[in-house]
Design a protein around this motif. Structure first.
Motif, PDB file in Angstrom:
ATOM      1  N   MET A   1      -4.911 -15.874 -16.902  1.00 41.92           N
ATOM      2  CA  MET A   1      -3.606 -15.609 -16.310  1.00 41.92           C
ATOM      3  C   MET A   1      -3.641 -15.949 -14.830  1.00 41.92           C
ATOM      4  SD  MET A   1      -1.454 -12.039 -16.257  1.00 41.92           S
ATOM      5  CE  MET A   1      -2.740 -11.168 -15.358  1.00 41.92           C
ATOM      6  N   LYS A   2      -2.624 -16.674 -14.362  1.00 44.19           N
ATOM      7  CA  LYS A   2      -2.570 -17.058 -12.966  1.00 44.19           C
ATOM      8  C   LYS A   2      -2.202 -15.840 -12.121  1.00 44.19           C
ATOM      9  CE  LYS A   2      -1.326 -21.177 -10.388  1.00 44.19           C
ATOM     10  NZ  LYS A   2      -0.545 -22.425 -10.383  1.00 44.19           N
ATOM     11  N   PRO A   3      -2.924 -15.571 -11.009  1.00 40.72           N
ATOM     12  CA  PRO A   3      -2.639 -14.385 -10.210  1.00 40.72           C
ATOM     13  C   PRO A   3      -1.342 -14.527  -9.433  1.00 40.72           C
ATOM     14  CG  PRO A   3      -4.298 -15.728  -9.134  1.00 40.72           C
ATOM     15  CD  PRO A   3      -4.052 -16.346 -10.475  1.00 40.72           C
ATOM     16  N   ILE A   4      -0.750 -13.375  -9.074  1.00 42.54           N
ATOM     17  CA  ILE A   4       0.432 -13.348  -8.228  1.00 42.54           C
ATOM     18  C   ILE A   4      -0.018 -13.393  -6.776  1.00 42.54           C
ATOM     19  CG2 ILE A   4       2.372 -11.915  -7.483  1.00 42.54           C
ATOM     20  CD1 ILE A   4       2.494 -10.797 -10.316  1.00 42.54           C
ATOM     21  N   LEU A   5       0.641 -14.223  -5.983  1.00 39.92           N
ATOM     22  CA  LEU A   5       0.330 -14.267  -4.563  1.00 39.92           C
ATOM     23  C   LEU A   5       0.983 -13.088  -3.863  1.00 39.92           C
ATOM     24  CD1 LEU A   5       0.373 -18.049  -4.129  1.00 39.92           C
ATOM     25  CD2 LEU A   5      -1.105 -16.617  -2.739  1.00 39.92           C
ATOM     26  N   GLU A   6       0.177 -12.323  -3.143  1.00 42.44           N
ATOM     27  CA  GLU A   6       0.666 -11.118  -2.474  1.00 42.44           C
ATOM     28  C   GLU A   6       0.801 -11.380  -0.976  1.00 42.44           C
ATOM     29  OE1 GLU A   6      -0.639  -6.439  -1.779  1.00 42.44           O
ATOM     30  OE2 GLU A   6      -2.107  -7.908  -2.447  1.00 42.44           O
ATOM     31  N   ALA A   7       1.889 -10.914  -0.400  1.00 42.28           N
ATOM     32  CA  ALA A   7       2.095 -11.028   1.046  1.00 42.28           C
ATOM     33  C   ALA A   7       1.504  -9.804   1.730  1.00 42.28           C
ATOM     34  CB  ALA A   7       3.576 -11.142   1.361  1.00 42.28           C
ATOM     35  N   ILE A   8       0.651 -10.032   2.725  1.00 41.12           N
ATOM     36  CA  ILE A   8       0.043  -8.945   3.490  1.00 41.12           C
ATOM     37  C   ILE A   8       0.777  -8.813   4.816  1.00 41.12           C
ATOM     38  CG2 ILE A   8      -2.083  -8.065   4.512  1.00 41.12           C
ATOM     39  CD1 ILE A   8      -2.135  -8.326   1.439  1.00 41.12           C
ATOM     40  N   ASN A   9       1.303  -7.643   5.077  1.00 41.20           N
ATOM     41  CA  ASN A   9       2.081  -7.395   6.289  1.00 41.20           C
ATOM     42  C   ASN A   9       1.164  -6.900   7.410  1.00 41.20           C
ATOM     43  OD1 ASN A   9       3.903  -6.610   8.254  1.00 41.20           O
ATOM     44  ND2 ASN A   9       4.553  -4.767   7.149  1.00 41.20           N
ATOM     45  N   VAL A  10       0.645  -7.834   8.219  1.00 40.47           N
ATOM     46  CA  VAL A  10      -0.153  -7.460   9.390  1.00 40.47           C
ATOM     47  C   VAL A  10       0.796  -7.342  10.569  1.00 40.47           C
ATOM     48  CG1 VAL A  10      -2.024  -8.144  10.936  1.00 40.47           C
ATOM     49  CG2 VAL A  10      -2.192  -8.638   8.497  1.00 40.47           C
ATOM     50  N   ALA A  11       0.852  -6.177  11.195  1.00 44.61           N
ATOM     51  CA  ALA A  11       1.808  -5.942  12.274  1.00 44.61           C
ATOM     52  C   ALA A  11       1.614  -6.932  13.414  1.00 44.61           C
ATOM     53  CB  ALA A  11       1.658  -4.505  12.796  1.00 44.61           C
ATOM     54  N   ALA A  12       2.710  -7.237  14.112  1.00 44.11           N
ATOM     55  CA  ALA A  12       2.677  -8.233  15.174  1.00 44.11           C
ATOM     56  C   ALA A  12       1.764  -7.819  16.326  1.00 44.11           C
ATOM     57  CB  ALA A  12       4.091  -8.478  15.691  1.00 44.11           C
ATOM     58  N   ASN A  13       1.602  -6.514  16.540  1.00 49.74           N
ATOM     59  CA  ASN A  13       0.774  -6.038  17.651  1.00 49.74           C
ATOM     60  C   ASN A  13      -0.638  -5.680  17.207  1.00 49.74           C
ATOM     61  OD1 ASN A  13       1.485  -3.811  16.120  1.00 49.74           O
ATOM     62  ND2 ASN A  13       1.830  -2.471  17.880  1.00 49.74           N
ATOM     63  N   SER A  14      -1.086  -6.256  16.091  1.00 45.05           N
ATOM     64  CA  SER A  14      -2.411  -5.938  15.566  1.00 45.05           C
ATOM     65  C   SER A  14      -3.031  -7.166  14.922  1.00 45.05           C
ATOM     66  CB  SER A  14      -2.306  -4.804  14.534  1.00 45.05           C
ATOM     67  OG  SER A  14      -3.565  -4.487  13.994  1.00 45.05           O
ATOM     68  N   SER A  15      -4.371  -7.230  14.952  1.00 45.05           N
ATOM     69  CA  SER A  15      -5.091  -8.327  14.296  1.00 45.05           C
ATOM     70  C   SER A  15      -5.475  -7.976  12.872  1.00 45.05           C
ATOM     71  CB  SER A  15      -6.370  -8.646  15.083  1.00 45.05           C
ATOM     72  OG  SER A  15      -6.076  -9.051  16.391  1.00 45.05           O
ATOM     73  N   ILE A  16      -5.393  -6.699  12.522  1.00 41.76           N
ATOM     74  CA  ILE A  16      -5.847  -6.241  11.211  1.00 41.76           C
ATOM     75  C   ILE A  16      -4.826  -5.269  10.615  1.00 41.76           C
ATOM     76  CG2 ILE A  16      -8.268  -6.512  11.851  1.00 41.76           C
ATOM     77  CD1 ILE A  16      -8.432  -3.475  12.187  1.00 41.76           C
ATOM     78  N   LYS A  17      -4.904  -5.117   9.299  1.00 40.51           N
ATOM     79  CA  LYS A  17      -4.112  -4.094   8.618  1.00 40.51           C
ATOM     80  C   LYS A  17      -5.076  -3.130   7.937  1.00 40.51           C
ATOM     81  CE  LYS A  17      -0.693  -3.336   4.948  1.00 40.51           C
ATOM     82  NZ  LYS A  17       0.137  -3.953   3.895  1.00 40.51           N
ATOM     83  N   VAL A  18      -4.874  -1.849   8.138  1.00 36.88           N
ATOM     84  CA  VAL A  18      -5.728  -0.831   7.536  1.00 36.88           C
ATOM     85  C   VAL A  18      -4.859   0.155   6.777  1.00 36.88           C
ATOM     86  CG1 VAL A  18      -7.484   0.934   7.917  1.00 36.88           C
ATOM     87  CG2 VAL A  18      -7.367  -1.044   9.452  1.00 36.88           C
ATOM     88  N   GLU A  19      -5.168   0.374   5.519  1.00 37.28           N
ATOM     89  CA  GLU A  19      -4.481   1.374   4.707  1.00 37.28           C
ATOM     90  C   GLU A  19      -5.514   2.346   4.157  1.00 37.28           C
ATOM     91  OE1 GLU A  19      -1.355   1.796   4.380  1.00 37.28           O
ATOM     92  OE2 GLU A  19      -0.450  -0.103   4.997  1.00 37.28           O
ATOM     93  N   THR A  20      -5.207   3.642   4.259  1.00 37.25           N
ATOM     94  CA  THR A  20      -6.098   4.685   3.754  1.00 37.25           C
ATOM     95  C   THR A  20      -5.376   5.472   2.670  1.00 37.25           C
ATOM     96  OG1 THR A  20      -7.233   4.876   5.890  1.00 37.25           O
ATOM     97  CG2 THR A  20      -7.439   6.727   4.366  1.00 37.25           C
ATOM     98  N   TYR A  21      -6.038   5.649   1.542  1.00 36.18           N
ATOM     99  CA  TYR A  21      -5.429   6.345   0.411  1.00 36.18           C
ATOM    100  C   TYR A  21      -6.344   7.474  -0.061  1.00 36.18           C
ATOM    101  CZ  TYR A  21      -3.021   1.822   0.247  1.00 36.18           C
ATOM    102  OH  TYR A  21      -2.342   0.677   0.573  1.00 36.18           O
ATOM    103  N   ASP A  22      -5.718   8.604  -0.409  1.00 35.41           N
ATOM    104  CA  ASP A  22      -6.464   9.665  -1.076  1.00 35.41           C
ATOM    105  C   ASP A  22      -5.917   9.782  -2.493  1.00 35.41           C
ATOM    106  OD1 ASP A  22      -4.055  11.088  -0.934  1.00 35.41           O
ATOM    107  OD2 ASP A  22      -4.681  12.190   0.859  1.00 35.41           O
ATOM    108  N   ASN A  23      -6.262  10.852  -3.166  1.00 39.32           N
ATOM    109  CA  ASN A  23      -5.859  10.974  -4.571  1.00 39.32           C
ATOM    110  C   ASN A  23      -4.357  11.175  -4.737  1.00 39.32           C
ATOM    111  OD1 ASN A  23      -7.360  10.627  -6.938  1.00 39.32           O
ATOM    112  ND2 ASN A  23      -7.019  12.749  -7.553  1.00 39.32           N
ATOM    113  N   ASN A  24      -3.679  11.583  -3.647  1.00 38.76           N
ATOM    114  CA  ASN A  24      -2.237  11.791  -3.713  1.00 38.76           C
ATOM    115  C   ASN A  24      -1.448  10.578  -3.223  1.00 38.76           C
ATOM    116  OD1 ASN A  24      -2.437  14.517  -4.621  1.00 38.76           O
ATOM    117  ND2 ASN A  24      -2.958  15.133  -2.539  1.00 38.76           N
ATOM    118  N   THR A  25      -2.100   9.707  -2.469  1.00 35.40           N
ATOM    119  CA  THR A  25      -1.431   8.512  -1.942  1.00 35.40           C
ATOM    120  C   THR A  25      -2.174   7.284  -2.432  1.00 35.40           C
ATOM    121  OG1 THR A  25      -2.744   8.601   0.096  1.00 35.40           O
ATOM    122  CG2 THR A  25      -0.612   9.694   0.099  1.00 35.40           C
TER     123      THR A  25
END
Length: 287
Positions: A1-25
């Motif tokens: 199956m061909k994968p879906i291309l995902e857009a990553i939203n890196v903020a304009a004032n940052s070089s990286i995107k960081v997301e933190t998730y726990d069991n509720n998020t």
């Protein structure tokens, strides 16, 4: 199956995107997908299976995996334990090719990033040695997040023990020109989301007719272009709310919307609640 291309939203004032998730998020599932950005994923505990390219790799006590851009993969985390933590760090190729290139002292970091194009799975000792630094991301500002990432990459380049899943670089299932064109679209939206975005304007910049543009975007992402734009704008609205911007009208205009009822409808579509409800939950006084 061909994968879906995902857009990553890196903020304009940052070089990286960081997301933190726990069991509720828990990280929302995107299924089998691919994106041009590099991705470093830390999962504290629990078991699961890494599906990366043509490889499968089981883990039983969390994982730490580093992927170069354009490597198809499925989601990594799990919900085995209530204290689980998943941290996803993503950055674009210009982080390596432009920003780090200016510093010869960071040659070791550049090498481990380049090696990530073979998909690196680090051993349990390496993962456990870094869990506090990954946990720290959630409490840092943008400058702190960048410095924290450099410290993690420095450790990985010097002491990290890993297994490359692939002997050579992974070849994307998409043509290079297709990926380049999609990156142009993502970058255009990132730079113009506050303004009126016209399909006729962006399609002409890509030397496509509007109909060809829409077909191309749907083929690559399995979604309509304006749906993508609206979701991107809502993600920006959430960023503004999280930066202590609590005036809904200001956030609405800053994220590219001009109609309050439409903004509320789109916000509820992608966040599950209205903007006012989101603000009440986020800034509810603690006892």
């Amino acid at each position: 199956m061909k994968p879906i291309l995902e857009a990553i939203n890196v903020a304009a004032n940052s070089s990286i995107k960081v997301e933190t998730y726990d069991n509720n998020t828990f990280c929302e599932s995107t299924g089998w997908h691919v994106h041009p950005e590099f991705e470093l994923v830390f999962v504290r505990n629990g078991s699961g299976c890494l599906n990366i390219g043509s490889k499968k790799h089981d883990y039983s006590d969390g994982t730490l995996v580093f992927l170069g851009g354009n490597i198809p993969h499925a989601d990594f985390g799990n919900k085995d334990y209530p204290d689980n933590l998943e941290v996803v760090v993503q950055f674009k190729k210009d982080f390596l090719e432009e920003k780090l290139r200016a510093f010869p002292e960071l040659d070791g970091i550049k090498k481990v990033i380049q090696k990530s194009r073979q998909a690196l799975v680090f051993d349990t000792k390496t993962k456990k040695s870094l869990w506090q630094q990954f946990e720290r991301f959630e409490h840092l500002d943008n400058q702190g997040k960048l410095l924290n990432l450099l410290n993690i990459l420095d450790y990985l380049s010097k002491f990290g023990v890993c297994t490359p899943l692939f002997d050579t670089l992974v070849l994307s299932e998409f043509r290079k020109d297709e990926i380049g064109r999609l990156e142009e679209i993502f970058e255009y939206v990132n730079n113009h989301y506050q303004k009126n975005i016209s399909i006729s304007v962006i399609s002409s910049q890509l030397a496509l007719t509007p109909n060809s543009f829409c077909r191309f975007f749907k083929k690559m992402t399995k979604r309509r272009f304006m749906d993508f734009v609206n979701e991107f704008r809502i993600s920006k609205a959430v960023e503004f709310f999280n930066e202590n911007n609590t005036v809904i009208a200001d956030v609405m205009y800053n994220s590219g919307f001009n109609d309050a009822s439409y903004f509320t409808k789109q916000f509820k579509k992608y966040q599950g609640i209205t903007p006012s409800q989101y603000l009440k939950q986020r800034y509810r006084p603690t006892a």
